[in-house]
Each structure stands twice: as structure tokens, then as C-alpha cells.
Design an enzyme around this catalytic site. Structure first.
Site, short mmCIF file in Angstrom:
data_model
loop_
_atom_site.label_atom_id
_atom_site.label_comp_id
_atom_site.label_asym_id
_atom_site.label_seq_id
_atom_site.Cartn_x
_atom_site.Cartn_y
_atom_site.Cartn_z
N ASP A 111 74.06 58.17 63.68
CA ASP A 111 74.57 56.82 63.97
C ASP A 111 73.51 55.86 64.51
O ASP A 111 73.78 54.67 64.71
CB ASP A 111 75.74 56.90 64.97
CG ASP A 111 75.37 57.64 66.27
OD1 ASP A 111 74.21 57.54 66.72
OD2 ASP A 111 76.26 58.32 66.83
N HIS B 165 69.45 65.25 61.17
CA HIS B 165 70.41 65.25 60.05
C HIS B 165 70.42 63.93 59.29
O HIS B 165 71.35 63.67 58.52
CB HIS B 165 71.81 65.59 60.57
CG HIS B 165 71.93 67.01 61.05
ND1 HIS B 165 73.01 67.48 61.76
CD2 HIS B 165 71.08 68.08 60.92
CE1 HIS B 165 72.83 68.77 62.05
NE2 HIS B 165 71.66 69.14 61.56
N SER C 254 78.77 71.12 69.58
CA SER C 254 79.62 72.32 69.54
C SER C 254 78.81 73.60 69.37
O SER C 254 79.35 74.70 69.49
CB SER C 254 80.65 72.20 68.42
OG SER C 254 79.99 72.04 67.18
C1 BJW Z 1 81.62 65.83 74.35
C2 BJW Z 1 82.20 64.58 74.55
C3 BJW Z 1 81.70 63.80 75.62
C4 BJW Z 1 83.16 65.51 72.86
N1 BJW Z 1 80.72 64.28 76.36
N2 BJW Z 1 80.67 66.30 75.13
C5 BJW Z 1 72.28 80.45 60.62
C6 BJW Z 1 73.48 81.14 60.75
C7 BJW Z 1 74.58 80.76 59.98
C8 BJW Z 1 74.51 79.72 59.08
C9 BJW Z 1 73.35 79.04 58.96
C10 BJW Z 1 72.24 79.42 59.70
N3 BJW Z 1 71.22 78.58 59.39
C11 BJW Z 1 71.68 77.69 58.49
C12 BJW Z 1 72.95 77.95 58.19
C13 BJW Z 1 73.83 77.18 57.24
C14 BJW Z 1 74.35 75.90 57.83
C15 BJW Z 1 75.16 76.17 59.09
O1 BJW Z 1 74.72 75.93 60.19
N4 BJW Z 1 76.36 76.65 58.94
C16 BJW Z 1 77.21 76.93 60.10
C17 BJW Z 1 78.39 75.96 60.10
C18 BJW Z 1 77.62 78.36 60.10
N5 BJW Z 1 73.28 74.96 58.08
C19 BJW Z 1 72.80 74.20 57.13
O2 BJW Z 1 73.23 74.25 55.99
C20 BJW Z 1 71.66 73.28 57.50
N6 BJW Z 1 70.61 73.47 56.57
C21 BJW Z 1 69.76 74.51 56.63
O3 BJW Z 1 69.70 75.24 57.60
O4 BJW Z 1 68.98 74.69 55.52
C22 BJW Z 1 68.41 75.95 55.29
C23 BJW Z 1 69.53 76.95 54.92
C24 BJW Z 1 70.51 76.58 54.04
C25 BJW Z 1 71.55 77.45 53.73
C26 BJW Z 1 71.59 78.71 54.33
C27 BJW Z 1 70.58 79.09 55.22
C28 BJW Z 1 69.52 78.19 55.52
C29 BJW Z 1 72.10 71.81 57.38
C30 BJW Z 1 73.13 71.43 58.36
C31 BJW Z 1 73.57 69.98 58.12
C32 BJW Z 1 74.72 69.57 59.00
N7 BJW Z 1 75.24 68.36 58.53
C33 BJW Z 1 76.35 67.73 59.26
C34 BJW Z 1 76.95 66.57 58.39
C35 BJW Z 1 75.99 65.54 58.02
C36 BJW Z 1 75.77 64.50 59.08
C37 BJW Z 1 76.86 63.46 59.10
O5 BJW Z 1 77.54 63.24 58.10
O6 BJW Z 1 77.02 62.84 60.17
O7 BJW Z 1 75.89 67.24 60.52
S1 BJW Z 1 77.66 68.82 59.68
C38 BJW Z 1 78.06 68.07 61.20
O8 BJW Z 1 77.89 69.06 62.24
C39 BJW Z 1 77.00 66.97 61.42
C40 BJW Z 1 76.61 67.22 62.84
O9 BJW Z 1 75.32 66.70 63.09
C41 BJW Z 1 76.72 68.72 62.99
C42 BJW Z 1 76.85 69.21 64.38
O10 BJW Z 1 78.05 68.79 64.97
P1 BJW Z 1 78.05 68.35 66.49
O11 BJW Z 1 77.16 67.22 66.69
O12 BJW Z 1 77.82 69.55 67.32
O13 BJW Z 1 79.56 67.79 66.66
P2 BJW Z 1 80.93 68.58 66.88
O14 BJW Z 1 82.03 67.67 66.54
O15 BJW Z 1 80.91 69.89 66.21
O16 BJW Z 1 80.94 68.87 68.45
C43 BJW Z 1 81.03 67.84 69.42
C44 BJW Z 1 81.00 68.48 70.81
O17 BJW Z 1 80.96 67.43 71.76
C45 BJW Z 1 82.26 69.31 71.11
O18 BJW Z 1 81.87 70.56 71.70
C46 BJW Z 1 83.02 68.46 72.14
O19 BJW Z 1 83.70 69.23 73.11
C47 BJW Z 1 81.91 67.69 72.79
N8 BJW Z 1 82.29 66.38 73.33
N9 BJW Z 1 83.22 64.38 73.66
C48 BJW Z 1 80.26 65.51 76.15
N10 BJW Z 1 82.24 62.54 75.91
#
Ligand code: BJW
Length: 249
Positions: free
Chosen positions: A100, A115, A196
Site C-alpha cells: 500500500d 511483495h 500472521s
Molecule cells: C494487527 C492489527 C493491528 C490486525 N495491530 N496487528 C515455506 C514453507 C511453506 C510454503 C512456502 C515456503 N516458502 C515459500 C512457500 C510458498 C508460499 C507460502 O508462503 N505459502 C504459505 C501460505 C504456506 N510463498 C510464496 O509463494 C512466496 N514466493 C516464494 O517463496 O517463491 C519461492 C517459492 C515458490 C513456491 C514454493 C516454494 C518457494 C510469495 C508470497 C507472496 C505473498 N503474496 C501476498 C499477496 C500479494 C500482495 C497483495 O496483493 O497485497 O502477500 S499473500 C498475502 O499474505 C500478502 C501479504 O503480504 C501476505 C502476508 O499477510 P500478512 O501481512 O501477514 O497479513 P494477514 O492478514 O495474514 O495478517 C494480519 C495480522 O495482523 C493478523 O495476525 C492480525 O491479528 C494482525 N492485526 N490488526 C497489530 N491494528
């Protein structure tokens, strides 16, 4: 006394932020109730396969998010990192999973957008560099590259976002890695906020810090998926906790 860690002239701080940090600015998070993934299946709007199948749907999703984020302002959590960077200079690096651009809007300078960025667009085929773009693509005509077209092939433009299954920019990962290695020679502190802990490689940074004998803090609204990896956990809203978290020696 609220929890606080003391900064001295050997302290290097690596910050990792997630969607929770922007929640108090009015930007929805991804997971949980009312999260973006509740109404938009992740594989349809945030994967290369989803884009290939229905680019219009993907552009609508990101155009709506462009529109929403543009009207949002940074909150005290974002500004707390601006203040911290002023104290630390090169001993500060902020890696954000957020697209953002609110950290930049707040004034943070040493930022890695792991990202991508909502306001950048690139070609889905050729290697022309990503460019600034605030356009809302909602009218049905899909944007074409322009350069590829010159060669007679239509190529779609796509959001400059890292989708699931896509590689993060190696230069970004190297920058974070180099910062951690340099910091670990003195005192490395890792602060994750509003994430998360589900998505890798971002979720694995805390483990690297641990291997380097650094210290780690989590500031989150709830205990997240990798909470047990952290040395210190502060449960609460980042906009309320972060401004008081960093104390001077
Ligand atoms: C508050 C609050 C307040 C609320 N104050 N807190 C190792 C193991 C297993 C799998 C993998 C691995 N390595 C790679 C992978 C595959 C995959 C992956 O991770 N999968 C898992 C889901 C299992 N990763 C990928 O594919 C990545 N690429 C990669 O590693 O390439 C090499 C590879 C590929 C394939 C296999 C192996 C290696 C790329 C990841 C791209 C993520 N993209 C996204 C969407 C695009 C961005 C967008 O459109 O905006 O990015 S997914 C989405 O999740 C977004 C976010 O950046 C990301 C993280 O989410 P985030 O920021 O943590 O948000 P939330 O909603 O999940 O959590 C919010 C938190 O805030 C909560 O806990 C609330 O409680 C809290 N909260 N209000 C404080 N006021």
C-alpha cells in the site's frame, strides 16, 4: 510501564511489517473475518494462474485496492518507524509485505517492499522495468504493454505484485540478508508487526535472526502462527504499541 527495548549505538533494527500495521489506517488485512481473502479467493486474484485465467478480475481487484489505499493515511505505527529511522540511520531497515506504500507516504526511506507495490505496473511478458501507475483498469479493455506490441504480439500489463508461487526479487532478499549479517556483528534486533506469520519467506526471517543470535519482538493484535519463535511478544494494536516501544539508552 509499557514494554520497551533500549536502543544504543550498536543497535541495528530490522523491521518486518504486515497488513495489521495498515489496519488502523482503514486498509483490510488478508486473513480472518472481513479479511480480503474472505470475499476474494486467493488463487483467483493473487496467483499467476488466476491472472492467466481471468486478468480482468485480477485487475478489478487491484484497481479497487488502488482506489481504497489512495484515500488512506499512515497511522502512528507507521510514524513510529519514521522516528526510529531518524535515530538509527543506516542501522535501520524496514522490510514490508504491504503493497500500500503507506510506509513511504509516512516518510520511511530505507524500505524493502518484499511483495511489490500497488502503484506500479509491469509487463507480464517482457522485462521492461515496472513503472508508476495509478490507473484504475475497470472498463473491460485490458492494458497492453506497448513495447511487446511493437513486435506484433499483444502482451498484458500486470500489477507489480508478488503472487503466490512467484519468486521475490533476489536483490530485495539479498539486501535484507546483508543487513542482518552486518547487524549481527554488533546487536541485531528484529521487530515484526501486524503479520500472521503464515507467508514465506517473510515468516522465516525471525528464524534467521535467531540463528544469528539476534533478539526478536512481535507486536501483533493476537498470537500469530509463529509466535513461539519470538523472544518478546506484545499483544495489542501496532498503532498504540509501536510509538512507545523504542527507548533511548
Ligand atoms: C494487527 C492489527 C493491528 C490486525 N495491530 N496487528 C515455506 C514453507 C511453506 C510454503 C512456502 C515456503 N516458502 C515459500 C512457500 C510458498 C508460499 C507460502 O508462503 N505459502 C504459505 C501460505 C504456506 N510463498 C510464496 O509463494 C512466496 N514466493 C516464494 O517463496 O517463491 C519461492 C517459492 C515458490 C513456491 C514454493 C516454494 C518457494 C510469495 C508470497 C507472496 C505473498 N503474496 C501476498 C499477496 C500479494 C500482495 C497483495 O496483493 O497485497 O502477500 S499473500 C498475502 O499474505 C500478502 C501479504 O503480504 C501476505 C502476508 O499477510 P500478512 O501481512 O501477514 O497479513 P494477514 O492478514 O495474514 O495478517 C494480519 C495480522 O495482523 C493478523 O495476525 C492480525 O491479528 C494482525 N492485526 N490488526 C497489530 N491494528
Amino acid at each position: 510501564m509499557p514494554p520497551q527495548f533500549v536502543i544504543d549505538d550498536r543497535t541495528h533494527v530490522l523491521v518486518l511489517t504486515g497488513a495489521g500495521v495498515s489496519a488502523e489506517s482503514g486498509i483490510p488485512t488478508f486473513r480472518g473475518s472481513n479479511g480480503l481473502w474472505e470475499n476474494h479467493p486467493v488463487e483467483e486474484v493473487a496467483s499467476p494462474e488466476g491472472f492467466h485465467k481471468n486478468p480482468m478480475l485480477v485487475w478489478k481487484f487491484y484497481s479497487e485496492r488502488r482506489l481504497k489505499a489512495e484515500s488512506c493515511e499512515p497511522n502512528p505505527g507507521h510514524y513510529a518507524f519514521v522516528e526510529l529511522e531518524k535515530k538509527l540511520g543506516d542501522r535501520f531497515l524496514l522490510a514490508t509485505q504491504n503493497v500500500d506504500a503507506l510506509h513511504l507516504k509516512a516518510g520511511s526511506q530505507r524500505v524493502v517492499e518484499m511483495h511489490g507495490n500497488l502503484y506500479k505496473t509491469r509487463c507480464s511478458v517482457c522485462d521492461r522495468p515496472a513503472f508508476d501507475d495509478h490507473t484504475l483498469y475497470v472498463n473491460g479493455d485490458m492494458p497492453g504493454c506497448g513495447r511487446c506490441d511493437e513486435k506484433g504480439n499483444f502482451a498484458l500489463l500486470r500489477p507489480h505484485i508478488v503472487w503466490f508461487g512467484e519468486m521475490l526479487d533476489p536483490a530485495d532478499l539479498e539486501r535484507i540478508q546483508a543487513f542482518m549479517l552486518r547487524g549481527a556483528k554488533e546487536r541485531l534486533v528484529f521487530v515484526a508487526a501486524g503479520t500472521s506469520g503464515n507467508v514465506y519467506p517473510a515468516a522465516g526471517l525471525v528464524d534467521t535472526v535467531k540463528r544469528l543470535k539476534g533478539e526478536s519482538w512481535l507486536v501483533n493484535a493476537e498470537a500469530n502462527a509463529n509466535v513461539s519463535s519470538y523472544d518478546h511478544v506484545v499483544i495489542g494494536k501496532s498503532g498504540e504499541i509501536l510509538p512507545g516501544l523504542f527507548g533511548a539508552a
